[in-house]
Design a protein around this motif. Structure first.
Motif: not given
Length: 370
Positions: A218-222
């Motif tokens: 989620v952090a990398m996608l955001a």
């Protein structure tokens, strides 16, 4: 008189959901129909416009007047709560696509009740009976078939890489609670599968000593600056509009695939992305506790749990919780053939999904790179 007919709305709460205490042989559909015809007209709500057709079909079949209205899930929740508190119930049945909020806000306060048709209880998906899930909706990864011969992504982790920076279209998790519920469901039920996909893509084990694989994804996608919109229509247009020269990946409801015919879009289902090709969320069917048409409300719930009743939504790739009801073969997205590749919604953690929404929103806000 049949034990399921003629009950007060207070007593109706006693026949909530789990059908363990209600036997099919005690249920008399003809008696329910007769009782429903003696009650005032029914008002039914859903977040899809298909509810209008469903109500019309119901009225034509049973001779029970019903009016369907499209109302967003959050508005349904507020309406049911306020009407119950005011003792002035206008809406009788709601199919609410925000299951966690319905469970947290409506049922514990006695604003609404859940009823499982006893003659259908055995064919309803285990775990979807308490409260009753009417339908599950697929949210799927999608590509442009005019630009690509096949889906250009085969692993969720690919969309965290620079090649897809700014080219993943989806709704904003800060405004779409279904997405934060998805994050929590991934972490609860799918973190190992996501970690395995990481190993397959990067060639090494993921370090989960301080953060779950889900949190890291989620952090990398955001941080990869996804294109955020206010609706699935925004994502569908970004991905599927004809004549594009630069491709987007998109996450959207399978219902948007009807735009291929309606708007000449070029939406294609990514049927082989690991570990999942998308996720589902659940629509619960609830009866207002103060309804003056409790038998008509139960009859409508019974109707939408049949193939005939749910047909208008099945045409959009939305799947009944009745295991004997299949999606139509000509449903535009083709999701029925690969449904087992979705991360399917588990009601067991719905309360936790609700409680962690703000945490996931804060997490997304911190990591999102515009």
């Amino acid at each position: 008189m049949n034990t399921l007919i003629g009950r007060s709305t207070t007593a109706l709460a006693l026949c909530i959901a789990s059908a363990a205490g209600a036997q099919a042989e005690d249920f008399n559909l003809d008696a329910l129909i007769e009782a429903a015809r003696a009650e005032p007209p029914l008002a039914v709500f859903d977040s899809t416009g298909k509810i209008t057709t469903m109500a019309e079909n119901f009225s034509a079949k049973y001779g029970v007047e019903a009016v369907g209205q499209k109302v967003k899930a959050h508005a349904q929740l507020e309406m049911m709560a306020r009407e119950a508190q005011a003792g002035n119930v206008q809406g009788d049945v709601s199919i609410i696509s925000d299951a966690p909020a319905a469970i947290a806000e409506l049922l514990p306060n006695g604003f609404a009740v859940s009823w499982v048709p006893p003659d259908l209880a055995d064919v309803i998906v285990p775990g979807y009976r308490d409260p009753l899930v009417v339908v599950t909706m697929a949210n799927v990864w999608t590509y442009n078939t005019e630009l690509y011969d096949s889906c250009p992504v085969s692993n969720l982790w690919e969309m965290t890489q620079s090649e897809w920076r700014g080219k993943v279209a989806m709704q904003d998790p800060l405004n779409k609670s279904v997405y934060t519920d998805w994050f929590n469901q991934m972490q609860t039920y799918g973190d190992d599968a996501l970690a395995e996909a990481y190993k397959e893509f990067f060639g090494q084990e993921i370090d989960r000593s301080s953060r779950s694989a889900t949190e890291q994804w989620v952090a990398m996608l955001a941080a990869n600056a996804p294109l955020l919109g206010g609706s699935d229509s925004n994502a569908a247009e970004a991905v599927g509009a004809p004549g594009q020269s630069e491709g987007f990946m998109g996450l959207m409801s399978s219902a948007k695939y009807r735009d291929n015919a309606d708007s000449d879009f070029k939406l294609g289902l990514c049927a082989d992305i690991k570990p999942w090709i998308g996720f589902t969320n659940a629509g619960v069917g609830l009866i207002a506790a103060g309804s003056d048409s409790p038998n008509a409300a139960k009859l409508f719930i019974h109707y939408v749990m049949t193939a005939e009743g749910i047909a208008p939504q099945a045409d959009d790739g939305k799947r009944s919780a009745n295991t004997q009801v299949d999606l139509p073969a000509d449903e535009p997205s083709g999701i029925g053939a690969v449904w087992d590749r979705l991360l399917t919604y588990e009601m067991a953690s719905a309360a936790d999904d609700y409680e962690t929404r703000q945490d996931w929103q804060d997490f997304w806000r911190v990591h999102y790179d515009r």
